[in-house]
Design an enzyme around this catalytic site. Structure first.
Site, mmCIF file in Angstrom:
data_model
loop_
_atom_site.group_PDB
_atom_site.id
_atom_site.type_symbol
_atom_site.label_atom_id
_atom_site.label_comp_id
_atom_site.label_asym_id
_atom_site.label_seq_id
_atom_site.Cartn_x
_atom_site.Cartn_y
_atom_site.Cartn_z
ATOM 1 N N LYS A 232 51.942 -76.610 106.805
ATOM 2 C CA LYS A 232 52.498 -76.595 108.267
ATOM 3 C C LYS A 232 51.263 -75.533 109.044
ATOM 4 C CE LYS A 232 56.276 -73.380 108.784
ATOM 5 N NZ LYS A 232 57.933 -73.307 108.820
ATOM 6 N N TYR B 61 35.340 -52.221 127.791
ATOM 7 C CA TYR B 61 36.476 -52.274 128.829
ATOM 8 C C TYR B 61 37.498 -51.365 128.502
ATOM 9 C CZ TYR B 61 35.411 -57.134 129.055
ATOM 10 O OH TYR B 61 34.858 -58.124 129.274
#
Ligand code: PLP
Length: 340
Positions: free
Chosen positions: A39, A249
Protein backbone atom coordinates in the site's frame (compact mmCIF):
# COMPACT_ATOMS: atom_id res chain seq x y z
CA UNK A 1 15.17 12.99 -23.34
CA UNK A 2 18.80 13.37 -24.23
CA UNK A 3 19.33 16.17 -21.75
CA UNK A 4 21.33 15.20 -18.71
CA UNK A 5 19.35 16.37 -15.72
CA UNK A 6 20.30 16.38 -12.11
CA UNK A 7 17.77 14.81 -9.89
CA UNK A 8 17.23 13.22 -6.56
CA UNK A 9 16.85 9.48 -6.78
CA UNK A 10 16.03 6.40 -4.78
CA UNK A 11 17.80 3.09 -5.02
CA UNK A 12 16.10 -0.18 -4.17
CA UNK A 13 18.46 -2.87 -2.95
CA UNK A 14 17.19 -6.16 -4.33
CA UNK A 15 19.52 -8.31 -2.25
CA UNK A 16 18.37 -6.68 0.97
CA UNK A 17 14.73 -7.04 -0.03
CA UNK A 18 15.19 -10.75 -0.70
CA UNK A 19 17.08 -11.12 2.59
CA UNK A 20 14.10 -9.63 4.45
CA UNK A 21 11.63 -11.85 2.62
CA UNK A 22 13.75 -14.88 3.51
CA UNK A 23 13.67 -13.88 7.19
CA UNK A 24 9.87 -13.74 7.03
CA UNK A 25 9.72 -17.07 5.19
CA UNK A 26 11.63 -18.63 8.09
CA UNK A 27 8.75 -17.50 10.33
CA UNK A 28 5.89 -18.61 8.09
CA UNK A 29 7.53 -21.78 6.85
CA UNK A 30 6.71 -20.98 3.24
CA UNK A 31 6.79 -18.16 0.72
CA UNK A 32 3.22 -19.01 -0.29
CA UNK A 33 2.06 -17.77 3.13
CA UNK A 34 3.55 -14.32 2.82
CA UNK A 35 1.30 -11.51 1.66
CA UNK A 36 3.42 -8.49 1.01
CA UNK A 37 1.86 -5.13 1.86
CA UNK A 38 2.41 -2.74 -1.05
CA UNK A 39 0.00 0.00 0.00
CA UNK A 40 0.93 3.67 -0.35
CA UNK A 41 3.31 3.20 -3.26
CA UNK A 42 4.94 0.25 -1.46
CA UNK A 43 5.71 2.39 1.60
CA UNK A 44 7.26 4.97 -0.70
CA UNK A 45 9.59 2.46 -2.39
CA UNK A 46 7.69 2.46 -5.69
CA UNK A 47 4.71 0.19 -6.23
CA UNK A 48 5.61 -1.34 -9.58
CA UNK A 49 9.28 -1.91 -8.83
CA UNK A 50 8.52 -3.61 -5.54
CA UNK A 51 5.68 -5.66 -7.03
CA UNK A 52 7.98 -6.96 -9.74
CA UNK A 53 10.71 -7.87 -7.28
CA UNK A 54 8.21 -9.56 -4.95
CA UNK A 55 6.85 -11.54 -7.86
CA UNK A 56 10.39 -12.56 -8.89
CA UNK A 57 10.95 -13.82 -5.37
CA UNK A 58 7.85 -16.00 -5.65
CA UNK A 59 5.32 -13.95 -3.69
CA UNK A 60 1.77 -14.75 -4.83
CA UNK A 61 -0.35 -12.53 -2.59
CA UNK A 62 -0.25 -8.81 -1.94
CA UNK A 63 -2.16 -6.13 -0.07
CA UNK A 64 -2.85 -2.62 -1.40
CA UNK A 65 -4.88 0.40 -0.38
CA UNK A 66 -7.33 0.78 -3.25
CA UNK A 67 -8.24 -0.38 -6.75
CA UNK A 68 -6.08 2.27 -8.36
CA UNK A 69 -2.99 0.67 -6.83
CA UNK A 70 -4.30 -2.84 -7.50
CA UNK A 71 -4.77 -2.18 -11.21
CA UNK A 72 -1.08 -1.39 -11.66
CA UNK A 73 0.12 -4.78 -10.43
CA UNK A 74 -2.76 -7.23 -10.81
CA UNK A 75 -1.13 -9.35 -13.51
CA UNK A 76 1.76 -10.33 -11.25
CA UNK A 77 -0.19 -12.02 -8.46
CA UNK A 78 -2.78 -14.65 -7.64
CA UNK A 79 -4.61 -12.40 -5.20
CA UNK A 80 -4.59 -8.69 -4.48
CA UNK A 81 -6.31 -7.73 -1.23
CA UNK A 82 -7.74 -4.21 -1.39
CA UNK A 83 -8.07 -2.66 2.05
CA UNK A 84 -10.52 0.12 1.35
CA UNK A 85 -12.54 0.58 -1.82
CA UNK A 86 -15.92 -0.05 -3.38
CA UNK A 87 -16.39 -3.81 -3.63
CA UNK A 88 -16.79 -5.27 -7.12
CA UNK A 89 -16.57 -8.80 -8.53
CA UNK A 90 -13.15 -9.69 -9.91
CA UNK A 91 -11.03 -12.80 -10.37
CA UNK A 92 -7.90 -11.41 -8.69
CA UNK A 93 -9.13 -8.71 -6.32
CA UNK A 94 -10.41 -9.50 -2.87
CA UNK A 95 -11.80 -6.82 -0.61
CA UNK A 96 -11.64 -6.21 3.11
CA UNK A 97 -15.08 -5.71 4.59
CA UNK A 98 -14.72 -2.88 7.08
CA UNK A 99 -18.37 -2.37 8.10
CA UNK A 100 -21.74 -4.10 7.75
CA UNK A 101 -22.68 -1.44 5.20
CA UNK A 102 -19.84 -2.60 2.96
CA UNK A 103 -21.69 -5.90 2.56
CA UNK A 104 -24.89 -4.20 1.48
CA UNK A 105 -23.16 -2.16 -1.22
CA UNK A 106 -20.92 -4.99 -2.49
CA UNK A 107 -21.44 -6.42 -5.95
CA UNK A 108 -22.74 -9.99 -5.96
CA UNK A 109 -20.00 -12.51 -6.74
CA UNK A 110 -17.23 -10.33 -5.30
CA UNK A 111 -14.48 -11.99 -3.27
CA UNK A 112 -14.37 -10.61 0.23
CA UNK A 113 -12.39 -10.97 3.44
CA UNK A 114 -14.24 -10.15 6.61
CA UNK A 115 -12.26 -7.90 8.87
CA UNK A 116 -13.22 -8.33 12.50
CA UNK A 117 -12.45 -5.77 15.17
CA UNK A 118 -10.84 -7.80 17.94
CA UNK A 119 -9.70 -4.77 19.92
CA UNK A 120 -8.00 -2.16 17.77
CA UNK A 121 -11.28 -0.30 17.19
CA UNK A 122 -10.26 1.20 13.89
CA UNK A 123 -11.88 -0.83 11.09
CA UNK A 124 -13.78 -4.08 10.92
CA UNK A 125 -17.13 -5.34 12.18
CA UNK A 126 -17.65 -5.82 15.91
CA UNK A 127 -17.39 -9.35 17.25
CA UNK A 128 -21.09 -9.34 18.16
CA UNK A 129 -21.97 -8.46 14.56
CA UNK A 130 -20.44 -11.71 13.28
CA UNK A 131 -23.73 -13.59 12.85
CA UNK A 132 -25.33 -10.75 11.02
CA UNK A 133 -22.28 -10.24 8.81
CA UNK A 134 -22.00 -13.90 7.83
CA UNK A 135 -25.72 -14.12 7.06
CA UNK A 136 -25.60 -10.97 4.99
CA UNK A 137 -22.54 -12.19 3.09
CA UNK A 138 -24.43 -15.33 2.05
CA UNK A 139 -27.58 -13.45 1.17
CA UNK A 140 -25.66 -10.92 -0.91
CA UNK A 141 -24.01 -13.75 -2.87
CA UNK A 142 -20.48 -12.74 -1.89
CA UNK A 143 -17.61 -15.20 -2.00
CA UNK A 144 -16.05 -15.20 1.48
CA UNK A 145 -12.42 -16.15 1.00
CA UNK A 146 -10.82 -14.69 4.11
CA UNK A 147 -11.17 -13.72 7.75
CA UNK A 148 -8.81 -11.14 9.14
CA UNK A 149 -8.03 -8.89 12.05
CA UNK A 150 -5.37 -6.32 12.85
CA UNK A 151 -3.38 -5.95 16.08
CA UNK A 152 -3.00 -2.63 17.82
CA UNK A 153 0.03 -3.37 19.99
CA UNK A 154 2.02 -6.24 18.54
CA UNK A 155 5.11 -4.04 18.93
CA UNK A 156 4.45 -3.23 22.58
CA UNK A 157 5.92 -5.22 25.43
CA UNK A 158 2.82 -6.52 27.19
CA UNK A 159 -0.05 -8.99 26.85
CA UNK A 160 -2.49 -7.05 24.66
CA UNK A 161 -1.43 -9.00 21.60
CA UNK A 162 -2.49 -12.25 23.30
CA UNK A 163 -5.83 -10.81 24.35
CA UNK A 164 -6.55 -9.90 20.73
CA UNK A 165 -5.34 -13.31 19.55
CA UNK A 166 -7.78 -14.96 21.94
CA UNK A 167 -10.62 -12.85 20.60
CA UNK A 168 -9.64 -13.86 17.09
CA UNK A 169 -9.76 -17.55 18.07
CA UNK A 170 -13.44 -17.12 18.89
CA UNK A 171 -13.95 -15.44 15.52
CA UNK A 172 -12.34 -18.35 13.68
CA UNK A 173 -14.53 -20.84 15.57
CA UNK A 174 -17.65 -18.94 14.58
CA UNK A 175 -16.73 -18.97 10.90
CA UNK A 176 -16.14 -22.70 11.07
CA UNK A 177 -19.54 -23.23 12.70
CA UNK A 178 -21.17 -21.53 9.74
CA UNK A 179 -19.59 -24.08 7.46
CA UNK A 180 -17.27 -21.67 5.70
CA UNK A 181 -14.10 -23.69 5.60
CA UNK A 182 -12.31 -22.63 2.46
CA UNK A 183 -11.45 -19.38 4.09
CA UNK A 184 -7.92 -18.08 4.62
CA UNK A 185 -7.22 -16.74 8.07
CA UNK A 186 -4.74 -13.94 8.71
CA UNK A 187 -3.94 -11.50 11.46
CA UNK A 188 -0.23 -10.85 11.67
CA UNK A 189 1.50 -7.65 10.66
CA UNK A 190 5.29 -7.32 10.74
CA UNK A 191 5.57 -6.85 14.50
CA UNK A 192 3.44 -9.91 15.30
CA UNK A 193 5.29 -11.99 12.72
CA UNK A 194 8.72 -11.06 14.03
CA UNK A 195 7.66 -11.46 17.65
CA UNK A 196 5.63 -14.68 17.73
CA UNK A 197 7.34 -18.04 17.85
CA UNK A 198 4.47 -20.09 16.49
CA UNK A 199 2.60 -19.56 13.29
CA UNK A 200 -0.50 -21.56 12.43
CA UNK A 201 -2.51 -19.27 10.18
CA UNK A 202 -2.76 -19.23 6.41
CA UNK A 203 -0.98 -15.98 5.73
CA UNK A 204 0.82 -13.00 7.23
CA UNK A 205 0.46 -9.43 6.02
CA UNK A 206 3.90 -7.92 6.32
CA UNK A 207 4.80 -4.36 5.43
CA UNK A 208 7.55 -2.54 7.27
CA UNK A 209 9.68 -5.65 7.86
CA UNK A 210 10.11 -6.45 4.18
CA UNK A 211 11.39 -2.92 3.64
CA UNK A 212 14.03 -3.60 6.25
CA UNK A 213 12.82 -2.28 9.59
CA UNK A 214 12.30 -4.23 12.77
CA UNK A 215 10.29 -1.93 15.04
CA UNK A 216 10.14 -4.30 18.01
CA UNK A 217 11.69 -3.32 21.34
CA UNK A 218 15.09 -4.95 21.70
CA UNK A 219 13.91 -7.35 24.43
CA UNK A 220 12.59 -9.59 21.67
CA UNK A 221 14.77 -11.93 19.66
CA UNK A 222 16.36 -9.71 17.13
CA UNK A 223 15.63 -10.61 13.54
CA UNK A 224 18.21 -8.75 11.49
CA UNK A 225 16.62 -6.92 8.60
CA UNK A 226 18.28 -4.72 6.02
CA UNK A 227 16.97 -1.37 4.75
CA UNK A 228 15.97 -1.61 1.10
CA UNK A 229 15.73 2.07 0.23
CA UNK A 230 18.43 4.70 -0.01
CA UNK A 231 17.76 8.32 -0.92
CA UNK A 232 20.21 10.40 -2.95
CA UNK A 233 20.33 14.06 -3.95
CA UNK A 234 22.26 15.58 -6.83
CA UNK A 235 24.29 18.76 -6.76
CA UNK A 236 22.75 21.84 -8.35
CA UNK A 237 25.29 24.57 -7.57
CA UNK A 238 28.41 25.26 -5.53
CA UNK A 239 29.60 28.50 -3.90
CA UNK A 240 32.17 29.73 -1.41
CA UNK A 241 30.77 31.29 1.74
CA UNK A 242 32.91 33.92 3.41
CA UNK A 243 33.13 33.98 7.16
CA UNK A 244 29.76 35.03 8.71
CA UNK A 245 27.75 34.73 5.47
CA UNK A 246 24.47 32.99 6.08
CA UNK A 247 22.66 30.28 4.14
CA UNK A 248 19.08 29.91 2.93
CA UNK A 249 15.75 31.21 4.24
CA UNK A 250 16.15 33.46 7.26
CA UNK A 251 19.88 32.80 7.11
CA UNK A 252 19.63 30.21 9.85
CA UNK A 253 23.14 28.87 9.26
CA UNK A 254 26.15 31.16 9.58
CA UNK A 255 29.57 30.19 8.25
CA UNK A 256 32.07 30.31 11.11
CA UNK A 257 34.84 30.64 8.58
CA UNK A 258 35.26 30.45 4.82
CA UNK A 259 33.73 27.25 3.49
CA UNK A 260 32.58 25.69 0.24
CA UNK A 261 28.95 24.57 0.13
CA UNK A 262 26.64 23.13 -2.51
CA UNK A 263 22.92 23.00 -3.03
CA UNK A 264 21.36 19.58 -3.59
CA UNK A 265 18.03 18.92 -5.23
CA UNK A 266 15.93 17.57 -2.40
CA UNK A 267 13.43 19.40 -0.22
CA UNK A 268 10.14 19.10 1.59
CA UNK A 269 8.38 19.21 -1.79
CA UNK A 270 9.93 15.81 -2.45
CA UNK A 271 8.63 14.47 0.83
CA UNK A 272 11.81 15.08 2.77
CA UNK A 273 11.12 16.28 6.32
CA UNK A 274 11.75 19.99 6.86
CA UNK A 275 12.67 19.54 10.49
CA UNK A 276 14.24 22.21 12.64
CA UNK A 277 17.34 24.04 11.48
CA UNK A 278 18.60 24.42 15.07
CA UNK A 279 18.79 20.63 15.28
CA UNK A 280 20.22 19.68 11.90
CA UNK A 281 19.76 16.24 10.39
CA UNK A 282 22.99 14.39 9.65
CA UNK A 283 23.03 12.65 6.29
CA UNK A 284 24.12 9.05 5.75
CA UNK A 285 27.61 10.47 5.06
CA UNK A 286 27.51 12.39 8.34
CA UNK A 287 27.08 15.87 6.91
CA UNK A 288 24.71 18.24 8.70
CA UNK A 289 22.07 19.99 6.59
CA UNK A 290 22.99 23.67 6.77
CA UNK A 291 20.15 26.06 7.62
CA UNK A 292 16.57 25.57 6.56
CA UNK A 293 15.32 22.91 4.17
CA UNK A 294 13.66 24.61 1.17
CA UNK A 295 10.86 23.18 -0.93
CA UNK A 296 13.29 21.68 -3.45
CA UNK A 297 16.79 22.23 -2.05
CA UNK A 298 19.10 21.62 0.86
CA UNK A 299 22.61 22.96 1.40
CA UNK A 300 25.55 20.87 2.56
CA UNK A 301 29.28 21.36 2.93
CA UNK A 302 30.36 19.23 -0.01
CA UNK A 303 31.17 19.46 -3.69
CA UNK A 304 30.34 15.87 -4.55
CA UNK A 305 28.01 15.39 -7.50
CA UNK A 306 25.72 13.16 -5.51
CA UNK A 307 25.17 12.58 -1.81
CA UNK A 308 23.39 9.82 0.03
CA UNK A 309 20.93 11.62 2.27
CA UNK A 310 19.32 8.63 3.97
CA UNK A 311 19.96 4.89 3.96
CA UNK A 312 18.27 4.05 7.25
CA UNK A 313 14.79 5.48 7.72
CA UNK A 314 14.63 4.28 11.31
CA UNK A 315 17.63 6.40 12.21
CA UNK A 316 16.23 9.41 10.35
CA UNK A 317 12.85 8.93 12.02
CA UNK A 318 14.44 9.00 15.43
CA UNK A 319 16.04 12.33 14.62
CA UNK A 320 12.79 13.86 13.40
CA UNK A 321 10.63 12.42 16.20
CA UNK A 322 8.57 10.19 13.94
CA UNK A 323 8.51 6.58 12.72
CA UNK A 324 10.26 4.85 9.82
CA UNK A 325 6.87 4.37 8.13
CA UNK A 326 6.36 8.12 7.82
CA UNK A 327 9.87 8.88 6.57
CA UNK A 328 9.54 6.47 3.65
CA UNK A 329 5.87 6.79 2.67
CA UNK A 330 6.28 10.57 2.46
CA UNK A 331 8.83 10.31 -0.36
CA UNK A 332 7.36 11.73 -3.55
CA UNK A 333 6.31 9.41 -6.37
CA UNK A 334 8.16 11.74 -8.72
CA UNK A 335 11.58 10.75 -7.43
CA UNK A 336 13.28 8.33 -9.81
CA UNK A 337 13.60 4.83 -8.42
CA UNK A 338 15.96 2.14 -9.64
CA UNK A 339 17.05 -1.31 -8.56
CA UNK A 340 20.66 -1.91 -7.53
C1 PLP B 1 -0.53 -1.67 6.84
C2 PLP B 1 -1.15 -2.94 7.26
C3 PLP B 1 -0.38 -4.07 7.54
C4 PLP B 1 1.13 -4.05 7.55
O1 PLP B 1 1.61 -3.49 8.73
P1 PLP B 1 3.21 -3.46 9.04
O2 PLP B 1 3.28 -2.94 10.42
O3 PLP B 1 3.81 -2.51 8.06
O4 PLP B 1 3.68 -4.84 8.86
C5 PLP B 1 -1.03 -5.25 7.81
N1 PLP B 1 -2.39 -5.32 7.85
C6 PLP B 1 -3.17 -4.23 7.64
C7 PLP B 1 -4.64 -4.38 7.72
C8 PLP B 1 -2.59 -3.01 7.35
O5 PLP B 1 -3.35 -1.94 7.15
Amino acid sequence: MGIIRFMASITINKENFFHNLNQIALKTGSVEKIAVVLKDNAYGHGLQIMAELASDFGIRHVVVKDRKEAALIRDLFKSVLILNDEIIADTVYTYAINTLDDIKSAQSGAKVELKVDTGMHRNGIAMDEMDEALERIEKQGLDLIGIMTHFRSADVLGSELFWQQKNFMAVKEKVKQYGFDNVRVHSQNSAATLRLKHFDEDMVRVGIAIYGYNELPSVYDEVMLKPVLALYAKKTSTRVLKKSQRVGYAGDFTAAEEMTVSTYDLGYGDGWTRGESRDPYMTAENLPILGRVSMDFITLESTKMQLCIMNDAQKAAKHFGTISYEMITALSQNIQRRIV
